[in-house]
Motif scaffolding. Sequence first.
Motif, PDB file in Angstrom:
ATOM      1  N   LEU A 106       0.828  -1.204   0.000  1.00 18.29           N
ATOM      2  CA  LEU A 106       0.000   0.000   0.000  1.00 18.29           C
ATOM      3  C   LEU A 106       0.861   1.252   0.000  1.00 18.29           C
ATOM      4  N   ASN A 107       1.996   1.202   0.699  1.00 19.29           N
ATOM      5  CA  ASN A 107       2.906   2.334   0.728  1.00 19.29           C
ATOM      6  C   ASN A 107       3.448   2.634  -0.670  1.00 19.29           C
ATOM      7  N   GLY A 108       3.770   1.578  -1.424  1.00 20.84           N
ATOM      8  CA  GLY A 108       4.246   1.783  -2.786  1.00 20.84           C
ATOM      9  C   GLY A 108       3.193   2.425  -3.671  1.00 20.84           C
ATOM     10  N   LEU A 109       1.948   1.941  -3.554  1.00 20.54           N
ATOM     11  CA  LEU A 109       0.854   2.528  -4.333  1.00 20.54           C
ATOM     12  C   LEU A 109       0.600   3.966  -3.921  1.00 20.54           C
ATOM     13  N   LEU A 143       0.886   7.440  -6.096  1.00 17.10           N
ATOM     14  CA  LEU A 143      -0.247   8.351  -6.263  1.00 17.10           C
ATOM     15  C   LEU A 143       0.165   9.799  -6.009  1.00 17.10           C
ATOM     16  N   TYR A 144       0.851  10.043  -4.888  1.00 17.25           N
ATOM     17  CA  TYR A 144       1.158  11.447  -4.607  1.00 17.25           C
ATOM     18  C   TYR A 144       2.319  11.968  -5.454  1.00 17.25           C
ATOM     19  N   ILE A 145       3.261  11.122  -5.817  1.00 13.06           N
ATOM     20  CA  ILE A 145       4.305  11.550  -6.746  1.00 13.06           C
ATOM     21  C   ILE A 145       3.693  11.832  -8.115  1.00 13.06           C
ATOM     22  N   GLY A 146       2.782  10.943  -8.545  1.00  9.01           N
ATOM     23  CA  GLY A 146       2.150  11.088  -9.854  1.00  9.01           C
ATOM     24  C   GLY A 146       1.256  12.298  -9.976  1.00  9.01           C
ATOM     25  N   ALA A 147       0.837  12.883  -8.849  1.00  5.18           N
ATOM     26  CA  ALA A 147       0.033  14.103  -8.900  1.00  5.18           C
ATOM     27  C   ALA A 147       0.849  15.300  -9.361  1.00  5.18           C
ATOM     28  N   GLN A 148       2.164  15.203  -9.322  1.00  7.80           N
ATOM     29  CA  GLN A 148       3.071  16.240  -9.817  1.00  7.80           C
ATOM     30  C   GLN A 148       2.844  17.590  -9.139  1.00  7.80           C
ATOM     31  N   LEU A 149       2.814  17.563  -7.805  1.00  4.89           N
ATOM     32  CA  LEU A 149       2.629  18.794  -7.033  1.00  4.89           C
ATOM     33  C   LEU A 149       3.762  19.006  -6.028  1.00  4.89           C
ATOM     34  N   GLY A 150       4.913  18.429  -6.303  1.00  5.36           N
ATOM     35  CA  GLY A 150       6.079  18.690  -5.471  1.00  5.36           C
ATOM     36  C   GLY A 150       6.520  17.494  -4.655  1.00  5.36           C
ATOM     37  N   PRO A 182      11.012  -1.124  -6.587  1.00  6.05           N
ATOM     38  CA  PRO A 182      10.261  -1.853  -7.609  1.00  6.05           C
ATOM     39  C   PRO A 182       8.758  -1.603  -7.562  1.00  6.05           C
ATOM     40  N   LEU A 183       8.186  -1.467  -6.363  1.00  4.76           N
ATOM     41  CA  LEU A 183       6.749  -1.197  -6.255  1.00  4.76           C
ATOM     42  C   LEU A 183       6.404   0.156  -6.868  1.00  4.76           C
ATOM     43  N   LEU A 184       7.223   1.162  -6.609  1.00  2.00           N
ATOM     44  CA  LEU A 184       6.994   2.478  -7.200  1.00  2.00           C
ATOM     45  C   LEU A 184       7.042   2.410  -8.723  1.00  2.00           C
ATOM     46  N   GLN A 185       8.032   1.723  -9.247  1.00  2.00           N
ATOM     47  CA  GLN A 185       8.160   1.625 -10.698  1.00  2.00           C
ATOM     48  C   GLN A 185       7.012   0.825 -11.298  1.00  2.00           C
ATOM     49  N   LEU A 186       6.438  -0.074 -10.530  1.00  2.00           N
ATOM     50  CA  LEU A 186       5.290  -0.831 -11.008  1.00  2.00           C
ATOM     51  C   LEU A 186       4.039   0.041 -11.063  1.00  2.00           C
ATOM     52  N   PHE A 187       3.787   0.801  -9.999  1.00  2.00           N
ATOM     53  CA  PHE A 187       2.530   1.544  -9.890  1.00  2.00           C
ATOM     54  C   PHE A 187       2.537   2.897 -10.606  1.00  2.00           C
ATOM     55  N   LEU A 188       3.674   3.561 -10.657  1.00  2.00           N
ATOM     56  CA  LEU A 188       3.694   4.943 -11.133  1.00  2.00           C
ATOM     57  C   LEU A 188       3.165   5.127 -12.556  1.00  2.00           C
ATOM     58  N   PRO A 189       3.529   4.261 -13.519  1.00  2.00           N
ATOM     59  CA  PRO A 189       2.995   4.477 -14.868  1.00  2.00           C
ATOM     60  C   PRO A 189       1.472   4.444 -14.940  1.00  2.00           C
TER      61      PRO A 189
END
Length: 230
Positions: free
Chosen positions: A127-130, A134-141, A195-202
């Motif tokens: 869940l932490n990776g997802l 989510l918050y990185i992908g929002a592109q708000l800093g 790896p979890l970040l790279q999986l979820f971010l796209p």
Amino acid sequence: MDSLANLTPWQQIRSPRMPRRLTQLLAGLTLYGVSMAMMVQSFLGLDPWDVLHFGLARLVPLSFGTIVILTGVAVLLAWIPLRQMPGLGTIANVVVIGLATDWGLSWIERPDDLAARTGLLVGGVVLNGLAGALYIGAQLGTGPRDGLMTGISRRTGWSLRLVRTGIEVTVLSVGFLLGGTVGVGTALYALSIGPLLQLFLPWVVVRLPGVQEPVVDGAAPGASEVTRCG
């Protein structure tokens, strides 16, 4: 991996799709706090920054989430001599994650059974990776701790890897000496969060039409922030 825009704080606010980005930012930060609560209640080990938070919470009569917020504020103050500029997501990161962590701790109970605790730990890491994506992908800093890393690297010329390792070893060591929980969860988090970040971010990065989006190789900007806490 989909690219993230390299935006100034002003550009982050002026970029399109703000309602979607704000919603995703708050959802990501809230889930991030809940995932931290899950890992805390598993009592099987925490990531380096949460080891520090846990150790501090043992010494002062404040909630875990309050410690997270106050630590974030202290780190954000360290941006001043580094001449870092916080974005909207940076400020939200400081406040929302701590509140969400305390909320999660108020209703997530610590299981007695080892299998249940293991499930809580693994679920918290995933869940932490997802949530981080989510918050990185929002592109708000970026979050405050990530900005500390990039700021030190820019001012000293040291590599991001060296600075990140130095910061995390330091906070892990101090947290352990203060009584923070170090265990199998600490190693699991360190090995799996990238790896979890790279999986979820796209799947969750918000495209910004008309905004220049340079390709980012490897870990996305801000990715290292979610390897600590919130």
